[in-house]
Write a protein that holds these residues in place. Structure first.
Motif, PDB file in Angstrom:
ATOM      1  N   ASP A 118       0.885  -1.167   0.000  1.00 45.70           N
ATOM      2  CA  ASP A 118       0.000   0.000   0.000  1.00 45.70           C
ATOM      3  C   ASP A 118       0.921   1.215   0.000  1.00 45.70           C
ATOM      4  OD1 ASP A 118      -1.758   2.179   1.061  1.00 45.70           O
ATOM      5  OD2 ASP A 118      -3.191   0.516   1.144  1.00 45.70           O
ATOM      6  N   ARG A 177      -0.341   5.527  -7.436  1.00 45.57           N
ATOM      7  CA  ARG A 177      -0.806   5.243  -6.073  1.00 45.57           C
ATOM      8  C   ARG A 177      -1.490   3.891  -6.064  1.00 45.57           C
ATOM      9  NH1 ARG A 177      -2.601  10.503  -6.155  1.00 45.57           N
ATOM     10  NH2 ARG A 177      -1.325  11.849  -4.829  1.00 45.57           N
ATOM     11  N   SER A 221      -3.474   0.999  -3.686  1.00 45.57           N
ATOM     12  CA  SER A 221      -4.142   0.724  -2.426  1.00 45.57           C
ATOM     13  C   SER A 221      -5.158  -0.391  -2.637  1.00 45.57           C
ATOM     14  CB  SER A 221      -4.843   1.998  -1.915  1.00 45.57           C
ATOM     15  OG  SER A 221      -5.337   1.790  -0.613  1.00 45.57           O
ATOM     16  N   ALA A 222      -5.257  -1.306  -1.665  1.00 47.69           N
ATOM     17  CA  ALA A 222      -6.209  -2.410  -1.712  1.00 47.69           C
ATOM     18  C   ALA A 222      -6.115  -3.173  -3.027  1.00 47.69           C
ATOM     19  CB  ALA A 222      -7.638  -1.888  -1.494  1.00 47.69           C
ATOM     20  N   GLN A 232       4.984   8.581   2.036  1.00 43.58           N
ATOM     21  CA  GLN A 232       4.465   7.313   1.506  1.00 43.58           C
ATOM     22  C   GLN A 232       5.544   6.231   1.498  1.00 43.58           C
ATOM     23  OE1 GLN A 232       1.256   6.743   0.183  1.00 43.58           O
ATOM     24  NE2 GLN A 232       0.745   8.763   1.012  1.00 43.58           N
TER      25      GLN A 232
END
Lengths: 303, 303
Positions: free
Chosen positions: A140, A154, A156-157, A253
């Motif tokens: 992530d 980016r 995520s999930a 990040q």
């Protein structure tokens, strides 16, 4: 006599400059590999099949599945493959079949990714991201894929949420090959300190790029700026401007950098200077893992 | 039979791309003019004298003074002419004599200007600035000289106080000729609204240039962005980034724009959009007036 290589499928990474192919077993082992400089950028539409056959013909039996990612699926490529729209998983079984003359080939081009707003596209990098997620499903954070057109994505999930492309690499190539700066960067040498200083300069006032670029020429005329310093400074100014604009991507990040070694190291050096701690997974492993993900989805679908 | 042209001196503007010459009377009248595409960029060192003779030979008598400005005096030119350091008047009698084979030639290359910090150089533009001051001695403000390498110069009390060069024109040329954007800007057409919007976008977030550039490609792939819009937007993004960085030059200043008509109009349009009211004097007049200033200084000195 060597035993014939009979792969279950063939993985292909076909970019603008190069063509690489791997003969793969169903367990994911590499049985053989081959590569050439027959990238998409050099080929007319009818030259793709011969270029592929020149590498993989010895491996072919009846209808060997070939799974290919990269610019081969672009508008200037073999056949235009679809785009899937983010947010979405990086790869699915969504491929475009190519009509081939040779009946032993069954070629599938992996769909690229697109973003509606701001408009953006990627082809090839989606497979490396898929590989990263195959090897590290809970990743992530942000993936940076340096290249002629560097991508920041980016994740995520398990999905690519958004991404942005920077023409930094192409700017560097155009300026060092065709602009007046070509007289000032005539070397393959490098100056770490000049690179680092340029990163700082660019981040502190990124809009000044066009003026700072000419300064390189003036410094070499007036003050004999060494070519290695000019080259490193040109690179640092362009990369620094990119990092200034990509700040929302990298700030705070987890970052994975995926790409060719030299360029990846430059990005890592610059990001460390900004307080980041990027990881650098091995790019070829990821490409193969990503292509395998698509191959397995295809096999599922065709059952 | 036409009367022979016997100028008192010959004015020469010799840039990277073109060579222009005027046969001048001592009262400043133009008796004849000639031009060719034999710019500095096309010539080896021993090709300069023949290139000049091919234009001016019919005008020559004994030791005709030739006063030349521009890249002819650069390191890649006929002979490297000196630089004078700002702050200073734009032109003085400081020239570099060239050794010519033809005894009828007496060639003087005008000194360029340099700035120590930030390092910067100009060759040719100093003569246009000298011309502006010859025609308008009380000018106090900023001169913008658009070109491959656009110069912004602060003028006060008859001197060039400081200046800054932007590679904007060369970036535009490199990107439209060599980068992936060449597929998207295949036109000479223009979209005023796209240009104007890009100026605003670039000024509001100038560091995003490398990302916005790729967006042009993505917009043309995904949304069929017309080539005229892509070309105008590319120009606007690059010029907008320049104007963001040059803000200390133009904000609240009297601005004169000196250059070729098309490019000058672009800069004027953008500057008007930012609330400026630039004047646009006729560039050729200024070049000649500037060259005449140097010719008169030389004559004074040699008395």
């Amino acid at each position: 006599m060597a035993r014939a290589i009979r792969p279950d499928w063939i993985a292909v990474d076909w970019g603008t400059s190069n063509l690489r192919a791997w003969a793969m077993s169903h367990t994911g082992d590499i049985l053989a590999e081959a590569s050439s400089d027959q990238g998409m950028g050099k080929l007319t539409q009818d030259a793709f099949e011969p270029a592929l056959l020149s590498l993989v013909e010895p491996w072919l039996s009846d209808k060997t599945p070939v799974v290919a990612c990269g610019m081969v699926g672009s508008r200037q490529g073999w056949q235009e493959a679809r785009y899937r729209t983010v947010p979405c998983t990086p790869c699915s079984g969504d491929t475009t079949r190519v009509d081939t003359h040779d009946p032993r080939l069954s070629v599938h081009l992996i769909a690229g990714l697109k973003q509606d707003k701001p408009a953006d596209v990627m082809r090839g990098e989606e497979s490396q991201i898929a590989g990263l997620l195959a090897l590290n499903p809970i990743f992530d954070g942000v993936v940076c894929l340096p290249g002629t057109h560097t991508k920041w994505a980016r994740i995520s999930a398990g999905e690519v949420v958004s991404f942005q492309t920077f023409m930094t690499g192409e700017l560097f190539a155009c300026l060092s090959d065709y602009s007046v700066l070509r007289h000032s960067v005539t070397t393959e040498d490098w100056d770490d300190a000049a690179f680092s200083q340029a990163i700082d300069d660019a981040l502190s006032k990124p809009e000044s790029m066009a003026a700072r670029l000419f300064s390189l020429r003036a410094e070499s005329l007036l003050n004999d700026l060494p070519a290695a310093s000019a080259r490193a400074r040109l690179s640092g100014l362009l990369l620094g401007a990119e990092l200034a604009a990509a700040r929302p991507y990298w700030l705070g990040q987890d970052i994975a950098i995926i790409g060719a070694k030299g360029l990846t190291n430059l990005y890592a050096t610059a990001l460390r200077q900004l307080g980041c701690a990027p990881t650098i997974p091995e790019a070829e492993n990821l490409t193969l893992a990503g292509l395998a993900t698509t191959y397995l989805s295809l096999k599922e679908t065709s059952k």
